[in-house]
Design an enzyme around this catalytic site. Structure first.
Site, PDB file in Angstrom:
ATOM      1  N   LYS A   1      29.155  -4.806 -13.612  1.00  0.00           N
ATOM      2  CA  LYS A   1      30.549  -4.976 -13.169  1.00  0.00           C
ATOM      3  C   LYS A   1      30.670  -5.014 -11.635  1.00  0.00           C
ATOM      4  O   LYS A   1      29.735  -4.647 -10.919  1.00  0.00           O
ATOM      5  CB  LYS A   1      31.394  -3.836 -13.756  1.00  0.00           C
ATOM      6  CG  LYS A   1      31.483  -3.864 -15.292  1.00  0.00           C
ATOM      7  CD  LYS A   1      32.431  -2.789 -15.808  1.00  0.00           C
ATOM      8  CE  LYS A   1      32.532  -2.823 -17.328  1.00  0.00           C
ATOM      9  NZ  LYS A   1      33.482  -1.807 -17.844  1.00  0.00           N
TER      10      LYS A   1
ATOM     11  N   PHE B   1      45.672   0.704 -19.528  1.00  0.00           N
ATOM     12  CA  PHE B   1      44.720   0.368 -18.466  1.00  0.00           C
ATOM     13  C   PHE B   1      44.359  -1.119 -18.431  1.00  0.00           C
ATOM     14  O   PHE B   1      43.565  -1.547 -17.606  1.00  0.00           O
ATOM     15  CB  PHE B   1      43.447   1.210 -18.615  1.00  0.00           C
ATOM     16  CG  PHE B   1      42.753   1.055 -19.950  1.00  0.00           C
ATOM     17  CD1 PHE B   1      41.856   0.020 -20.184  1.00  0.00           C
ATOM     18  CD2 PHE B   1      43.007   1.948 -20.984  1.00  0.00           C
ATOM     19  CE1 PHE B   1      41.230  -0.146 -21.404  1.00  0.00           C
ATOM     20  CE2 PHE B   1      42.389   1.798 -22.226  1.00  0.00           C
ATOM     21  CZ  PHE B   1      41.492   0.745 -22.425  1.00  0.00           C
TER      22      PHE B   1
ATOM     23  N   GLU C   1      30.730 -12.416 -27.580  1.00  0.00           N
ATOM     24  CA  GLU C   1      30.655 -12.229 -26.123  1.00  0.00           C
ATOM     25  C   GLU C   1      29.547 -13.098 -25.513  1.00  0.00           C
ATOM     26  O   GLU C   1      29.727 -13.689 -24.448  1.00  0.00           O
ATOM     27  CB  GLU C   1      30.449 -10.750 -25.797  1.00  0.00           C
ATOM     28  CG  GLU C   1      31.684  -9.907 -26.097  1.00  0.00           C
ATOM     29  CD  GLU C   1      31.468  -8.406 -26.000  1.00  0.00           C
ATOM     30  OE1 GLU C   1      32.442  -7.669 -26.250  1.00  0.00           O
ATOM     31  OE2 GLU C   1      30.352  -7.957 -25.684  1.00  0.00           O
TER      32      GLU C   1
ATOM     33  N   ASN D   1      33.126   1.573 -14.093  1.00  0.00           N
ATOM     34  CA  ASN D   1      31.985   2.272 -14.689  1.00  0.00           C
ATOM     35  C   ASN D   1      30.726   1.413 -14.799  1.00  0.00           C
ATOM     36  O   ASN D   1      29.887   1.619 -15.670  1.00  0.00           O
ATOM     37  CB  ASN D   1      32.391   2.883 -16.037  1.00  0.00           C
ATOM     38  CG  ASN D   1      32.861   1.844 -17.039  1.00  0.00           C
ATOM     39  OD1 ASN D   1      32.829   0.648 -16.753  1.00  0.00           O
ATOM     40  ND2 ASN D   1      33.281   2.291 -18.209  1.00  0.00           N
TER      41      ASN D   1
ATOM     42  N   ARG E   1      23.876   0.810 -25.585  1.00  0.00           N
ATOM     43  CA  ARG E   1      24.976   1.784 -25.471  1.00  0.00           C
ATOM     44  C   ARG E   1      24.423   3.139 -25.030  1.00  0.00           C
ATOM     45  O   ARG E   1      25.046   3.851 -24.243  1.00  0.00           O
ATOM     46  CB  ARG E   1      25.716   1.931 -26.812  1.00  0.00           C
ATOM     47  CG  ARG E   1      26.435   0.685 -27.328  1.00  0.00           C
ATOM     48  CD  ARG E   1      27.630   0.258 -26.550  1.00  0.00           C
ATOM     49  NE  ARG E   1      28.612   1.298 -26.312  1.00  0.00           N
ATOM     50  CZ  ARG E   1      29.822   1.067 -25.779  1.00  0.00           C
ATOM     51  NH1 ARG E   1      30.202  -0.170 -25.453  1.00  0.00           N
ATOM     52  NH2 ARG E   1      30.659   2.050 -25.563  1.00  0.00           N
TER      53      ARG E   1
ATOM     54  N   THR F   1      31.643   6.002 -21.706  1.00  0.00           N
ATOM     55  CA  THR F   1      32.606   5.238 -20.900  1.00  0.00           C
ATOM     56  C   THR F   1      33.001   5.997 -19.628  1.00  0.00           C
ATOM     57  O   THR F   1      33.016   5.430 -18.535  1.00  0.00           O
ATOM     58  CB  THR F   1      33.879   4.965 -21.740  1.00  0.00           C
ATOM     59  OG1 THR F   1      33.488   4.373 -22.985  1.00  0.00           O
ATOM     60  CG2 THR F   1      34.839   4.041 -21.007  1.00  0.00           C
TER      61      THR F   1
ATOM     62  N   ARG G   1      25.620   4.932 -16.377  1.00  0.00           N
ATOM     63  CA  ARG G   1      26.945   5.390 -15.945  1.00  0.00           C
ATOM     64  C   ARG G   1      26.886   6.771 -15.292  1.00  0.00           C
ATOM     65  O   ARG G   1      27.615   7.035 -14.331  1.00  0.00           O
ATOM     66  CB  ARG G   1      27.914   5.344 -17.120  1.00  0.00           C
ATOM     67  CG  ARG G   1      28.389   3.898 -17.406  1.00  0.00           C
ATOM     68  CD  ARG G   1      29.074   3.773 -18.733  1.00  0.00           C
ATOM     69  NE  ARG G   1      29.838   2.538 -18.859  1.00  0.00           N
ATOM     70  CZ  ARG G   1      30.384   2.136 -20.010  1.00  0.00           C
ATOM     71  NH1 ARG G   1      30.251   2.865 -21.113  1.00  0.00           N
ATOM     72  NH2 ARG G   1      31.063   1.004 -20.066  1.00  0.00           N
TER      73      ARG G   1
ATOM     74  N   HIS H   1      29.102  -3.085 -18.843  1.00  0.00           N
ATOM     75  CA  HIS H   1      29.676  -3.320 -20.171  1.00  0.00           C
ATOM     76  C   HIS H   1      28.531  -3.555 -21.147  1.00  0.00           C
ATOM     77  O   HIS H   1      27.530  -4.175 -20.779  1.00  0.00           O
ATOM     78  CB  HIS H   1      30.574  -4.573 -20.173  1.00  0.00           C
ATOM     79  CG  HIS H   1      30.869  -5.072 -21.566  1.00  0.00           C
ATOM     80  ND1 HIS H   1      31.887  -4.538 -22.324  1.00  0.00           N
ATOM     81  CD2 HIS H   1      30.239  -5.990 -22.343  1.00  0.00           C
ATOM     82  CE1 HIS H   1      31.872  -5.132 -23.527  1.00  0.00           C
ATOM     83  NE2 HIS H   1      30.892  -6.017 -23.554  1.00  0.00           N
TER      84      HIS H   1
ATOM     85  N   TYR I   1      38.548  -9.148 -22.591  1.00  0.00           N
ATOM     86  CA  TYR I   1      38.975  -7.796 -22.985  1.00  0.00           C
ATOM     87  C   TYR I   1      40.245  -7.820 -23.850  1.00  0.00           C
ATOM     88  O   TYR I   1      40.976  -6.837 -23.901  1.00  0.00           O
ATOM     89  CB  TYR I   1      39.193  -6.926 -21.750  1.00  0.00           C
ATOM     90  CG  TYR I   1      37.929  -6.253 -21.245  1.00  0.00           C
ATOM     91  CD1 TYR I   1      37.173  -5.404 -22.064  1.00  0.00           C
ATOM     92  CD2 TYR I   1      37.492  -6.426 -19.930  1.00  0.00           C
ATOM     93  CE1 TYR I   1      36.035  -4.769 -21.604  1.00  0.00           C
ATOM     94  CE2 TYR I   1      36.333  -5.793 -19.455  1.00  0.00           C
ATOM     95  CZ  TYR I   1      35.623  -4.962 -20.299  1.00  0.00           C
ATOM     96  OH  TYR I   1      34.495  -4.327 -19.843  1.00  0.00           O
TER      97      TYR I   1
HETATM   98  P1  DAT Z   1      33.190   0.806 -23.200  1.00  0.00           P
HETATM   99  O1  DAT Z   1      33.105  -0.046 -21.949  1.00  0.00           O
HETATM  100  O2  DAT Z   1      32.396   2.075 -23.064  1.00  0.00           O
HETATM  101  O3  DAT Z   1      32.868   0.044 -24.460  1.00  0.00           O
HETATM  102  P2  DAT Z   1      35.984   0.614 -24.004  1.00  0.00           P
HETATM  103  O4  DAT Z   1      35.582  -0.598 -24.784  1.00  0.00           O
HETATM  104  O5  DAT Z   1      36.745   1.695 -24.704  1.00  0.00           O
HETATM  105  O6  DAT Z   1      34.712   1.307 -23.312  1.00  0.00           O
HETATM  106  O7  DAT Z   1      36.874   0.167 -22.756  1.00  0.00           O
HETATM  107  C1  DAT Z   1      36.547  -1.004 -22.032  1.00  0.00           C
HETATM  108  C2  DAT Z   1      36.672  -0.699 -20.566  1.00  0.00           C
HETATM  109  O8  DAT Z   1      38.033  -0.401 -20.246  1.00  0.00           O
HETATM  110  C3  DAT Z   1      35.883   0.528 -20.077  1.00  0.00           C
HETATM  111  O9  DAT Z   1      34.540   0.232 -19.788  1.00  0.00           O
HETATM  112  C4  DAT Z   1      36.654   0.924 -18.866  1.00  0.00           C
HETATM  113  C5  DAT Z   1      38.077   0.591 -19.230  1.00  0.00           C
HETATM  114  N1  DAT Z   1      38.776   1.774 -19.779  1.00  0.00           N
HETATM  115  C6  DAT Z   1      38.701   2.259 -21.042  1.00  0.00           C
HETATM  116  N2  DAT Z   1      39.464   3.348 -21.198  1.00  0.00           N
HETATM  117  C7  DAT Z   1      40.044   3.566 -19.989  1.00  0.00           C
HETATM  118  C8  DAT Z   1      40.952   4.554 -19.476  1.00  0.00           C
HETATM  119  N3  DAT Z   1      41.415   5.520 -20.254  1.00  0.00           N
HETATM  120  N4  DAT Z   1      41.309   4.443 -18.175  1.00  0.00           N
HETATM  121  C9  DAT Z   1      40.860   3.443 -17.386  1.00  0.00           C
HETATM  122  N5  DAT Z   1      40.003   2.497 -17.792  1.00  0.00           N
HETATM  123  C10 DAT Z   1      39.604   2.558 -19.076  1.00  0.00           C
HETATM  124 MG    MG Z   2      33.849  -1.516 -25.373  1.00  0.00          MG
END
Ligand code: DAT
Ligand code: MG
Length: 140
Positions: free
Chosen positions: A11, A59, A128, A114, A87, A93, A104, A117, A51
């Site tokens: 990212k 968010f 994807e 973070n 993962r 996350t 991370r 992805h 996304y």
């Molecule tokens: P991951 O990337 O671990 O699969 P996710 O699919 O739940 O996590 O969310 C996608 C992305 O969105 C994540 O990498 C960062 C952002 N994100 C998720 N939850 C968030 C939150 N509560 N506040 C801010 N950003 C968030």
């Molecule tokens: Mg995800």
């Protein structure tokens, strides 16, 4: 378990801090192969499509703006059980919850910024990969 493919993004927070090589070293040390890789910059609209599953979450807008804020490195990773394995290598996350030694835990700046992805299931991995790469770019 057969060889599997997953999709990865390094990212903008990570490319900005010159962490592409350090992150790739962790990926390769885990046994995963970087089967395809390219650096590009998304528009907010392209990030929004990627996304889409998070559309409506509080968010979402911030996430799309962040993903378009600088270059990313899109990757296809290959290996045994690659989806779950990556993962694990990524960590949770929220970097505060990520296990020591994970990407991370070491590099992420916050829950939003973070660093990486990784796909969460075979169906999302396939979709994807197809969003970013053509068959001709997947050389193994
Ligand atoms: P991951 O990337 O671990 O699969 P996710 O699919 O739940 O996590 O969310 C996608 C992305 O969105 C994540 O990498 C960062 C952002 N994100 C998720 N939850 C968030 C939150 N509560 N506040 C801010 N950003 C968030
Ligand atoms: Mg995800």
């Amino acid at each position: 378990m057969a060889v599997q493919r997953t999709f990865s993004i390094i990212k903008p927070d990570a490319t900005k801090r010159n962490l592409t090589g350090a992150i790739n070293a962790k990926i390769e040390a885990s046994g995963l192969r970087i089967a395809a890789q390219k650096r590009l910059r998304l528009t907010e609209e392209q990030a929004g499509i990627f996304y889409e599953v998070h559309k409506g979450r509080p968010f979402y807008e911030e996430l799309c703006a962040f993903m378009a804020s600088g270059p990313i490195v899109a990757q296809v990773l290959e290996g045994e059980n690659a989806i779950a394995k990556y993962r694990e290598v990524m960590g949770a996350t929220d970097p505060a919850d990520a296990e020591e030694g994970t990407i991370r835990a070491e590099f992420a700046q916050s829950k939003g910024e973070n660093s990486v992805h990784g796909s969460d299931a075979p169906e999302t991995a396939e979709a994807e990969i197809a969003y970013f790469f053509s068959g001709l770019e997947l050389v193994g």
